[in-house]
Design a protein around this motif. Structure first.
Motif, PDB file in Angstrom:
ATOM      1  N   ALA A 174     -28.081 -68.365 -12.230  1.00 34.41           N
ATOM      2  CA  ALA A 174     -26.978 -68.957 -11.465  1.00 34.41           C
ATOM      3  C   ALA A 174     -27.374 -70.279 -10.821  1.00 34.41           C
ATOM      4  N   TRP A 175     -28.666 -70.541 -10.711  1.00 34.15           N
ATOM      5  CA  TRP A 175     -29.172 -71.784 -10.131  1.00 34.15           C
ATOM      6  C   TRP A 175     -29.942 -72.597 -11.181  1.00 34.15           C
ATOM      7  N   GLY A 176     -29.691 -72.324 -12.456  1.00 37.82           N
ATOM      8  CA  GLY A 176     -30.421 -72.996 -13.520  1.00 37.82           C
ATOM      9  C   GLY A 176     -30.381 -74.509 -13.392  1.00 37.82           C
ATOM     10  N   ALA A 177     -31.465 -75.155 -13.765  1.00 40.61           N
ATOM     11  CA  ALA A 177     -31.558 -76.608 -13.627  1.00 40.61           C
ATOM     12  C   ALA A 177     -30.584 -77.324 -14.546  1.00 40.61           C
ATOM     13  N   HIS A 178     -30.382 -76.794 -15.742  1.00 42.90           N
ATOM     14  CA  HIS A 178     -29.519 -77.445 -16.721  1.00 42.90           C
ATOM     15  C   HIS A 178     -28.449 -76.520 -17.273  1.00 42.90           C
ATOM     16  N   ILE A 179     -28.753 -75.237 -17.337  1.00 40.20           N
ATOM     17  CA  ILE A 179     -27.804 -74.243 -17.850  1.00 40.20           C
ATOM     18  C   ILE A 179     -27.652 -73.155 -16.796  1.00 40.20           C
ATOM     19  N   ASP A 180     -26.427 -72.949 -16.327  1.00 40.59           N
ATOM     20  CA  ASP A 180     -26.223 -71.935 -15.284  1.00 40.59           C
ATOM     21  C   ASP A 180     -24.997 -71.068 -15.512  1.00 40.59           C
ATOM     22  N   THR A 181     -24.374 -71.158 -16.676  1.00 42.54           N
ATOM     23  CA  THR A 181     -23.205 -70.330 -16.981  1.00 42.54           C
ATOM     24  C   THR A 181     -23.406 -69.608 -18.310  1.00 42.54           C
ATOM     25  N   TRP A 182     -22.734 -68.479 -18.459  1.00 41.97           N
ATOM     26  CA  TRP A 182     -22.844 -67.726 -19.709  1.00 41.97           C
ATOM     27  C   TRP A 182     -22.284 -68.520 -20.873  1.00 41.97           C
ATOM     28  N   GLU A 183     -21.260 -69.362 -20.606  1.00 44.28           N
ATOM     29  CA  GLU A 183     -20.686 -70.169 -21.689  1.00 44.28           C
ATOM     30  C   GLU A 183     -21.708 -71.134 -22.279  1.00 44.28           C
ATOM     31  N   ASP A 184     -22.523 -71.754 -21.426  1.00 45.65           N
ATOM     32  CA  ASP A 184     -23.539 -72.679 -21.929  1.00 45.65           C
ATOM     33  C   ASP A 184     -24.635 -71.937 -22.693  1.00 45.65           C
ATOM     34  N   ILE A 185     -25.013 -70.754 -22.195  1.00 40.50           N
ATOM     35  CA  ILE A 185     -25.963 -69.926 -22.935  1.00 40.50           C
ATOM     36  C   ILE A 185     -25.392 -69.587 -24.312  1.00 40.50           C
ATOM     37  N   TRP A 186     -24.119 -69.239 -24.352  1.00 42.47           N
ATOM     38  CA  TRP A 186     -23.482 -68.875 -25.606  1.00 42.47           C
ATOM     39  C   TRP A 186     -23.487 -70.047 -26.585  1.00 42.47           C
ATOM     40  N   ARG A 187     -23.273 -71.252 -26.091  1.00 40.68           N
ATOM     41  CA  ARG A 187     -23.343 -72.451 -26.954  1.00 40.68           C
ATOM     42  C   ARG A 187     -24.726 -72.571 -27.577  1.00 40.68           C
ATOM     43  N   VAL A 188     -25.769 -72.326 -26.791  1.00 39.84           N
ATOM     44  CA  VAL A 188     -27.129 -72.405 -27.317  1.00 39.84           C
ATOM     45  C   VAL A 188     -27.362 -71.316 -28.353  1.00 39.84           C
ATOM     46  N   VAL A 189     -26.927 -70.083 -28.038  1.00 38.97           N
ATOM     47  CA  VAL A 189     -27.102 -68.970 -28.967  1.00 38.97           C
ATOM     48  C   VAL A 189     -26.414 -69.273 -30.299  1.00 38.97           C
ATOM     49  N   GLN A 190     -25.213 -69.821 -30.221  1.00 36.51           N
ATOM     50  CA  GLN A 190     -24.505 -70.166 -31.455  1.00 36.51           C
ATOM     51  C   GLN A 190     -25.235 -71.257 -32.230  1.00 36.51           C
ATOM     52  N   ALA A 191     -25.754 -72.254 -31.515  1.00 32.22           N
ATOM     53  CA  ALA A 191     -26.430 -73.369 -32.182  1.00 32.22           C
ATOM     54  C   ALA A 191     -27.758 -72.936 -32.794  1.00 32.22           C
ATOM     55  N   VAL A 192     -28.485 -72.058 -32.112  1.00 30.73           N
ATOM     56  CA  VAL A 192     -29.728 -71.527 -32.684  1.00 30.73           C
ATOM     57  C   VAL A 192     -29.412 -70.740 -33.955  1.00 30.73           C
ATOM     58  N   ASN A 193     -28.390 -69.889 -33.885  1.00 32.10           N
ATOM     59  CA  ASN A 193     -27.831 -69.229 -35.063  1.00 32.10           C
ATOM     60  C   ASN A 193     -28.879 -68.465 -35.865  1.00 32.10           C
TER      61      ASN A 193
END
Length: 350
Positions: A174-193
């Motif tokens: 919740a205090w992440g320096a660059h990523i702090d929401t589940w939506e942003d994590i999901w974008r990374v997960v999708q991009a890593v694929n």
């Protein structure tokens, strides 16, 4: 090892774990006592916190540090024996901290050395899962999306090269320096694929970011209820999300008598307010004085609306973990199971 869980599994039959750290901090509570307490309380598994292994390694080498390979491997074997004695599975080894977006190549390389040690430990503990919290350091890191994806793909590929393969579960702080929401994590997960790279949902980290604000008098952001409702609806409407949730963590938080500010007793200038909130005031779900009002609705969304089934892990993080009292592991273990059963009743009532 519990892996595949049918979609029609009753919630009360889901495998329940607890974070080893939540049974007392490693420098005051012995890992054996904590694992024994988890076993007696009826848990199916534990999240093995790296700090616990480091302190356990001091049994074999008093000078052991978090990268002392031989001592930590000995500690892992010792911990596995205790887990087996208590019929406990190790759900995950965690955390692999502050890796993605690191700019310094030497720091990057040192982290990979630690990761390879974590691979060895995971195999000894008979788990295929390592947890990665989102980057918490701004200095020396970048929030460039492509850089973060490249780093996460790097570790995922390394995991696939292991025998058996290692999975990674990525969590938004919740205090992440660059990523702090589940939506942003999901974008990374999708991009890593990649099949071994998924997402961790934590009630505190999600609700504490979307809905909560410890610097506010009512502990809420502006338009908190609407923001939370919209976030949950986005979860329901996100194709492929449920299959990538590798496990969930459940925790709550106290309602503060006074908002966090520089005058608060726990205030630290070098720590974001939500991190201070997390480190000092988290409770198990549905305990007295909790603050995360949307918790039941969030868990209902995951279990009922999205149909997710898998490992559930109880987590608490506050000052009581630092108490040297001998009964801390037992009390925390029992609080966790009591909390889970209370939450199940809340879901049934709803």
């Amino acid at each position: 090892m519990i892996t595949s869980i049918p979609k029609n599994t009753p919630l009360g039959d889901l495998p329940l774990a607890i974070a080893s750290m939540s049974l007392g901090r490693a420098w005051v509570q012995d890992l054996e006592e904590k694992l024994d307490a988890a076993g007696r309380a009826g848990y199916h598994g534990v999240e093995m916190y790296w700090e616990d292994l480091v302190y356990a390694a001091k049994r074999f080498d008093p000078l052991a540090t978090e990268t002392s390979q031989e001592a930590i491997i000995q500690a892992a074997r010792w911990a596995k024996e205790i887990c087996d004695r208590n019929d406990l599975e190790v759900l995950v080894v965690q955390p692999f901290l502050n890796y993605e977006g690191t700019l310094d190549e030497l720091t990057h390389a040192k982290q990979l050395v630690k990761l390879r040690l974590m691979f060895q430990v995971a195999k000894i503990l008979d788990t295929d899962l390592i947890q990665i919290p989102s980057q918490m350091l701004k200095e020396g890191t970048t929030g460039d999306f492509d850089s973060i994806v490249a780093d996460m793909k790097e570790v995922a590929v390394l995991g696939l090269q292991q025998q058996p393969p290692i999975r990674f579960v990525y969590e938004a702080m919740a205090w992440g320096a660059h990523i702090d929401t589940w939506e942003d994590i999901w974008r990374v997960v999708q991009a890593v694929n990649l099949p071994n790279f998924g997402i961790l949902f934590d009630t505190f980290q999600i609700i504490g970011r979307v809905w909560g604000d410890p610097t506010s008098r009512d502990m809420k952001v502006a338009n908190a209820d609407q923001a939370m409702a919209e976030s949950l609806e986005r979860m329901r409407q996100t194709p492929g999300l449920v299959e990538k949730i590798f496990y969930i963590q459940l925790s709550d938080v106290e309602h503060l008598r006074e908002p966090l500010s520089e005058s608060h007793p726990v205030w630290k200038d070098d720590m974001p307010p939500r991190m201070q909130w997390s480190r000092n005031f988290r409770t198990f779900p549905c305990e007295d004085g909790n603050c995360l009002t949307p918790l039941t609705e969030t868990v209902r969304t995951w279990f009922h609306d999205m149909g997710w089934r898998g490992w559930v892990s109880m987590e608490v993080f506050n000052k009581s973990m630092e108490s040297p009292a001998a009964d801390v592991p037992r009390i925390h273990a029992e609080r966790g199971t009591k909390s889970w059963h209370k939450l199940l009743k809340e879901l049934e009532r709803a």
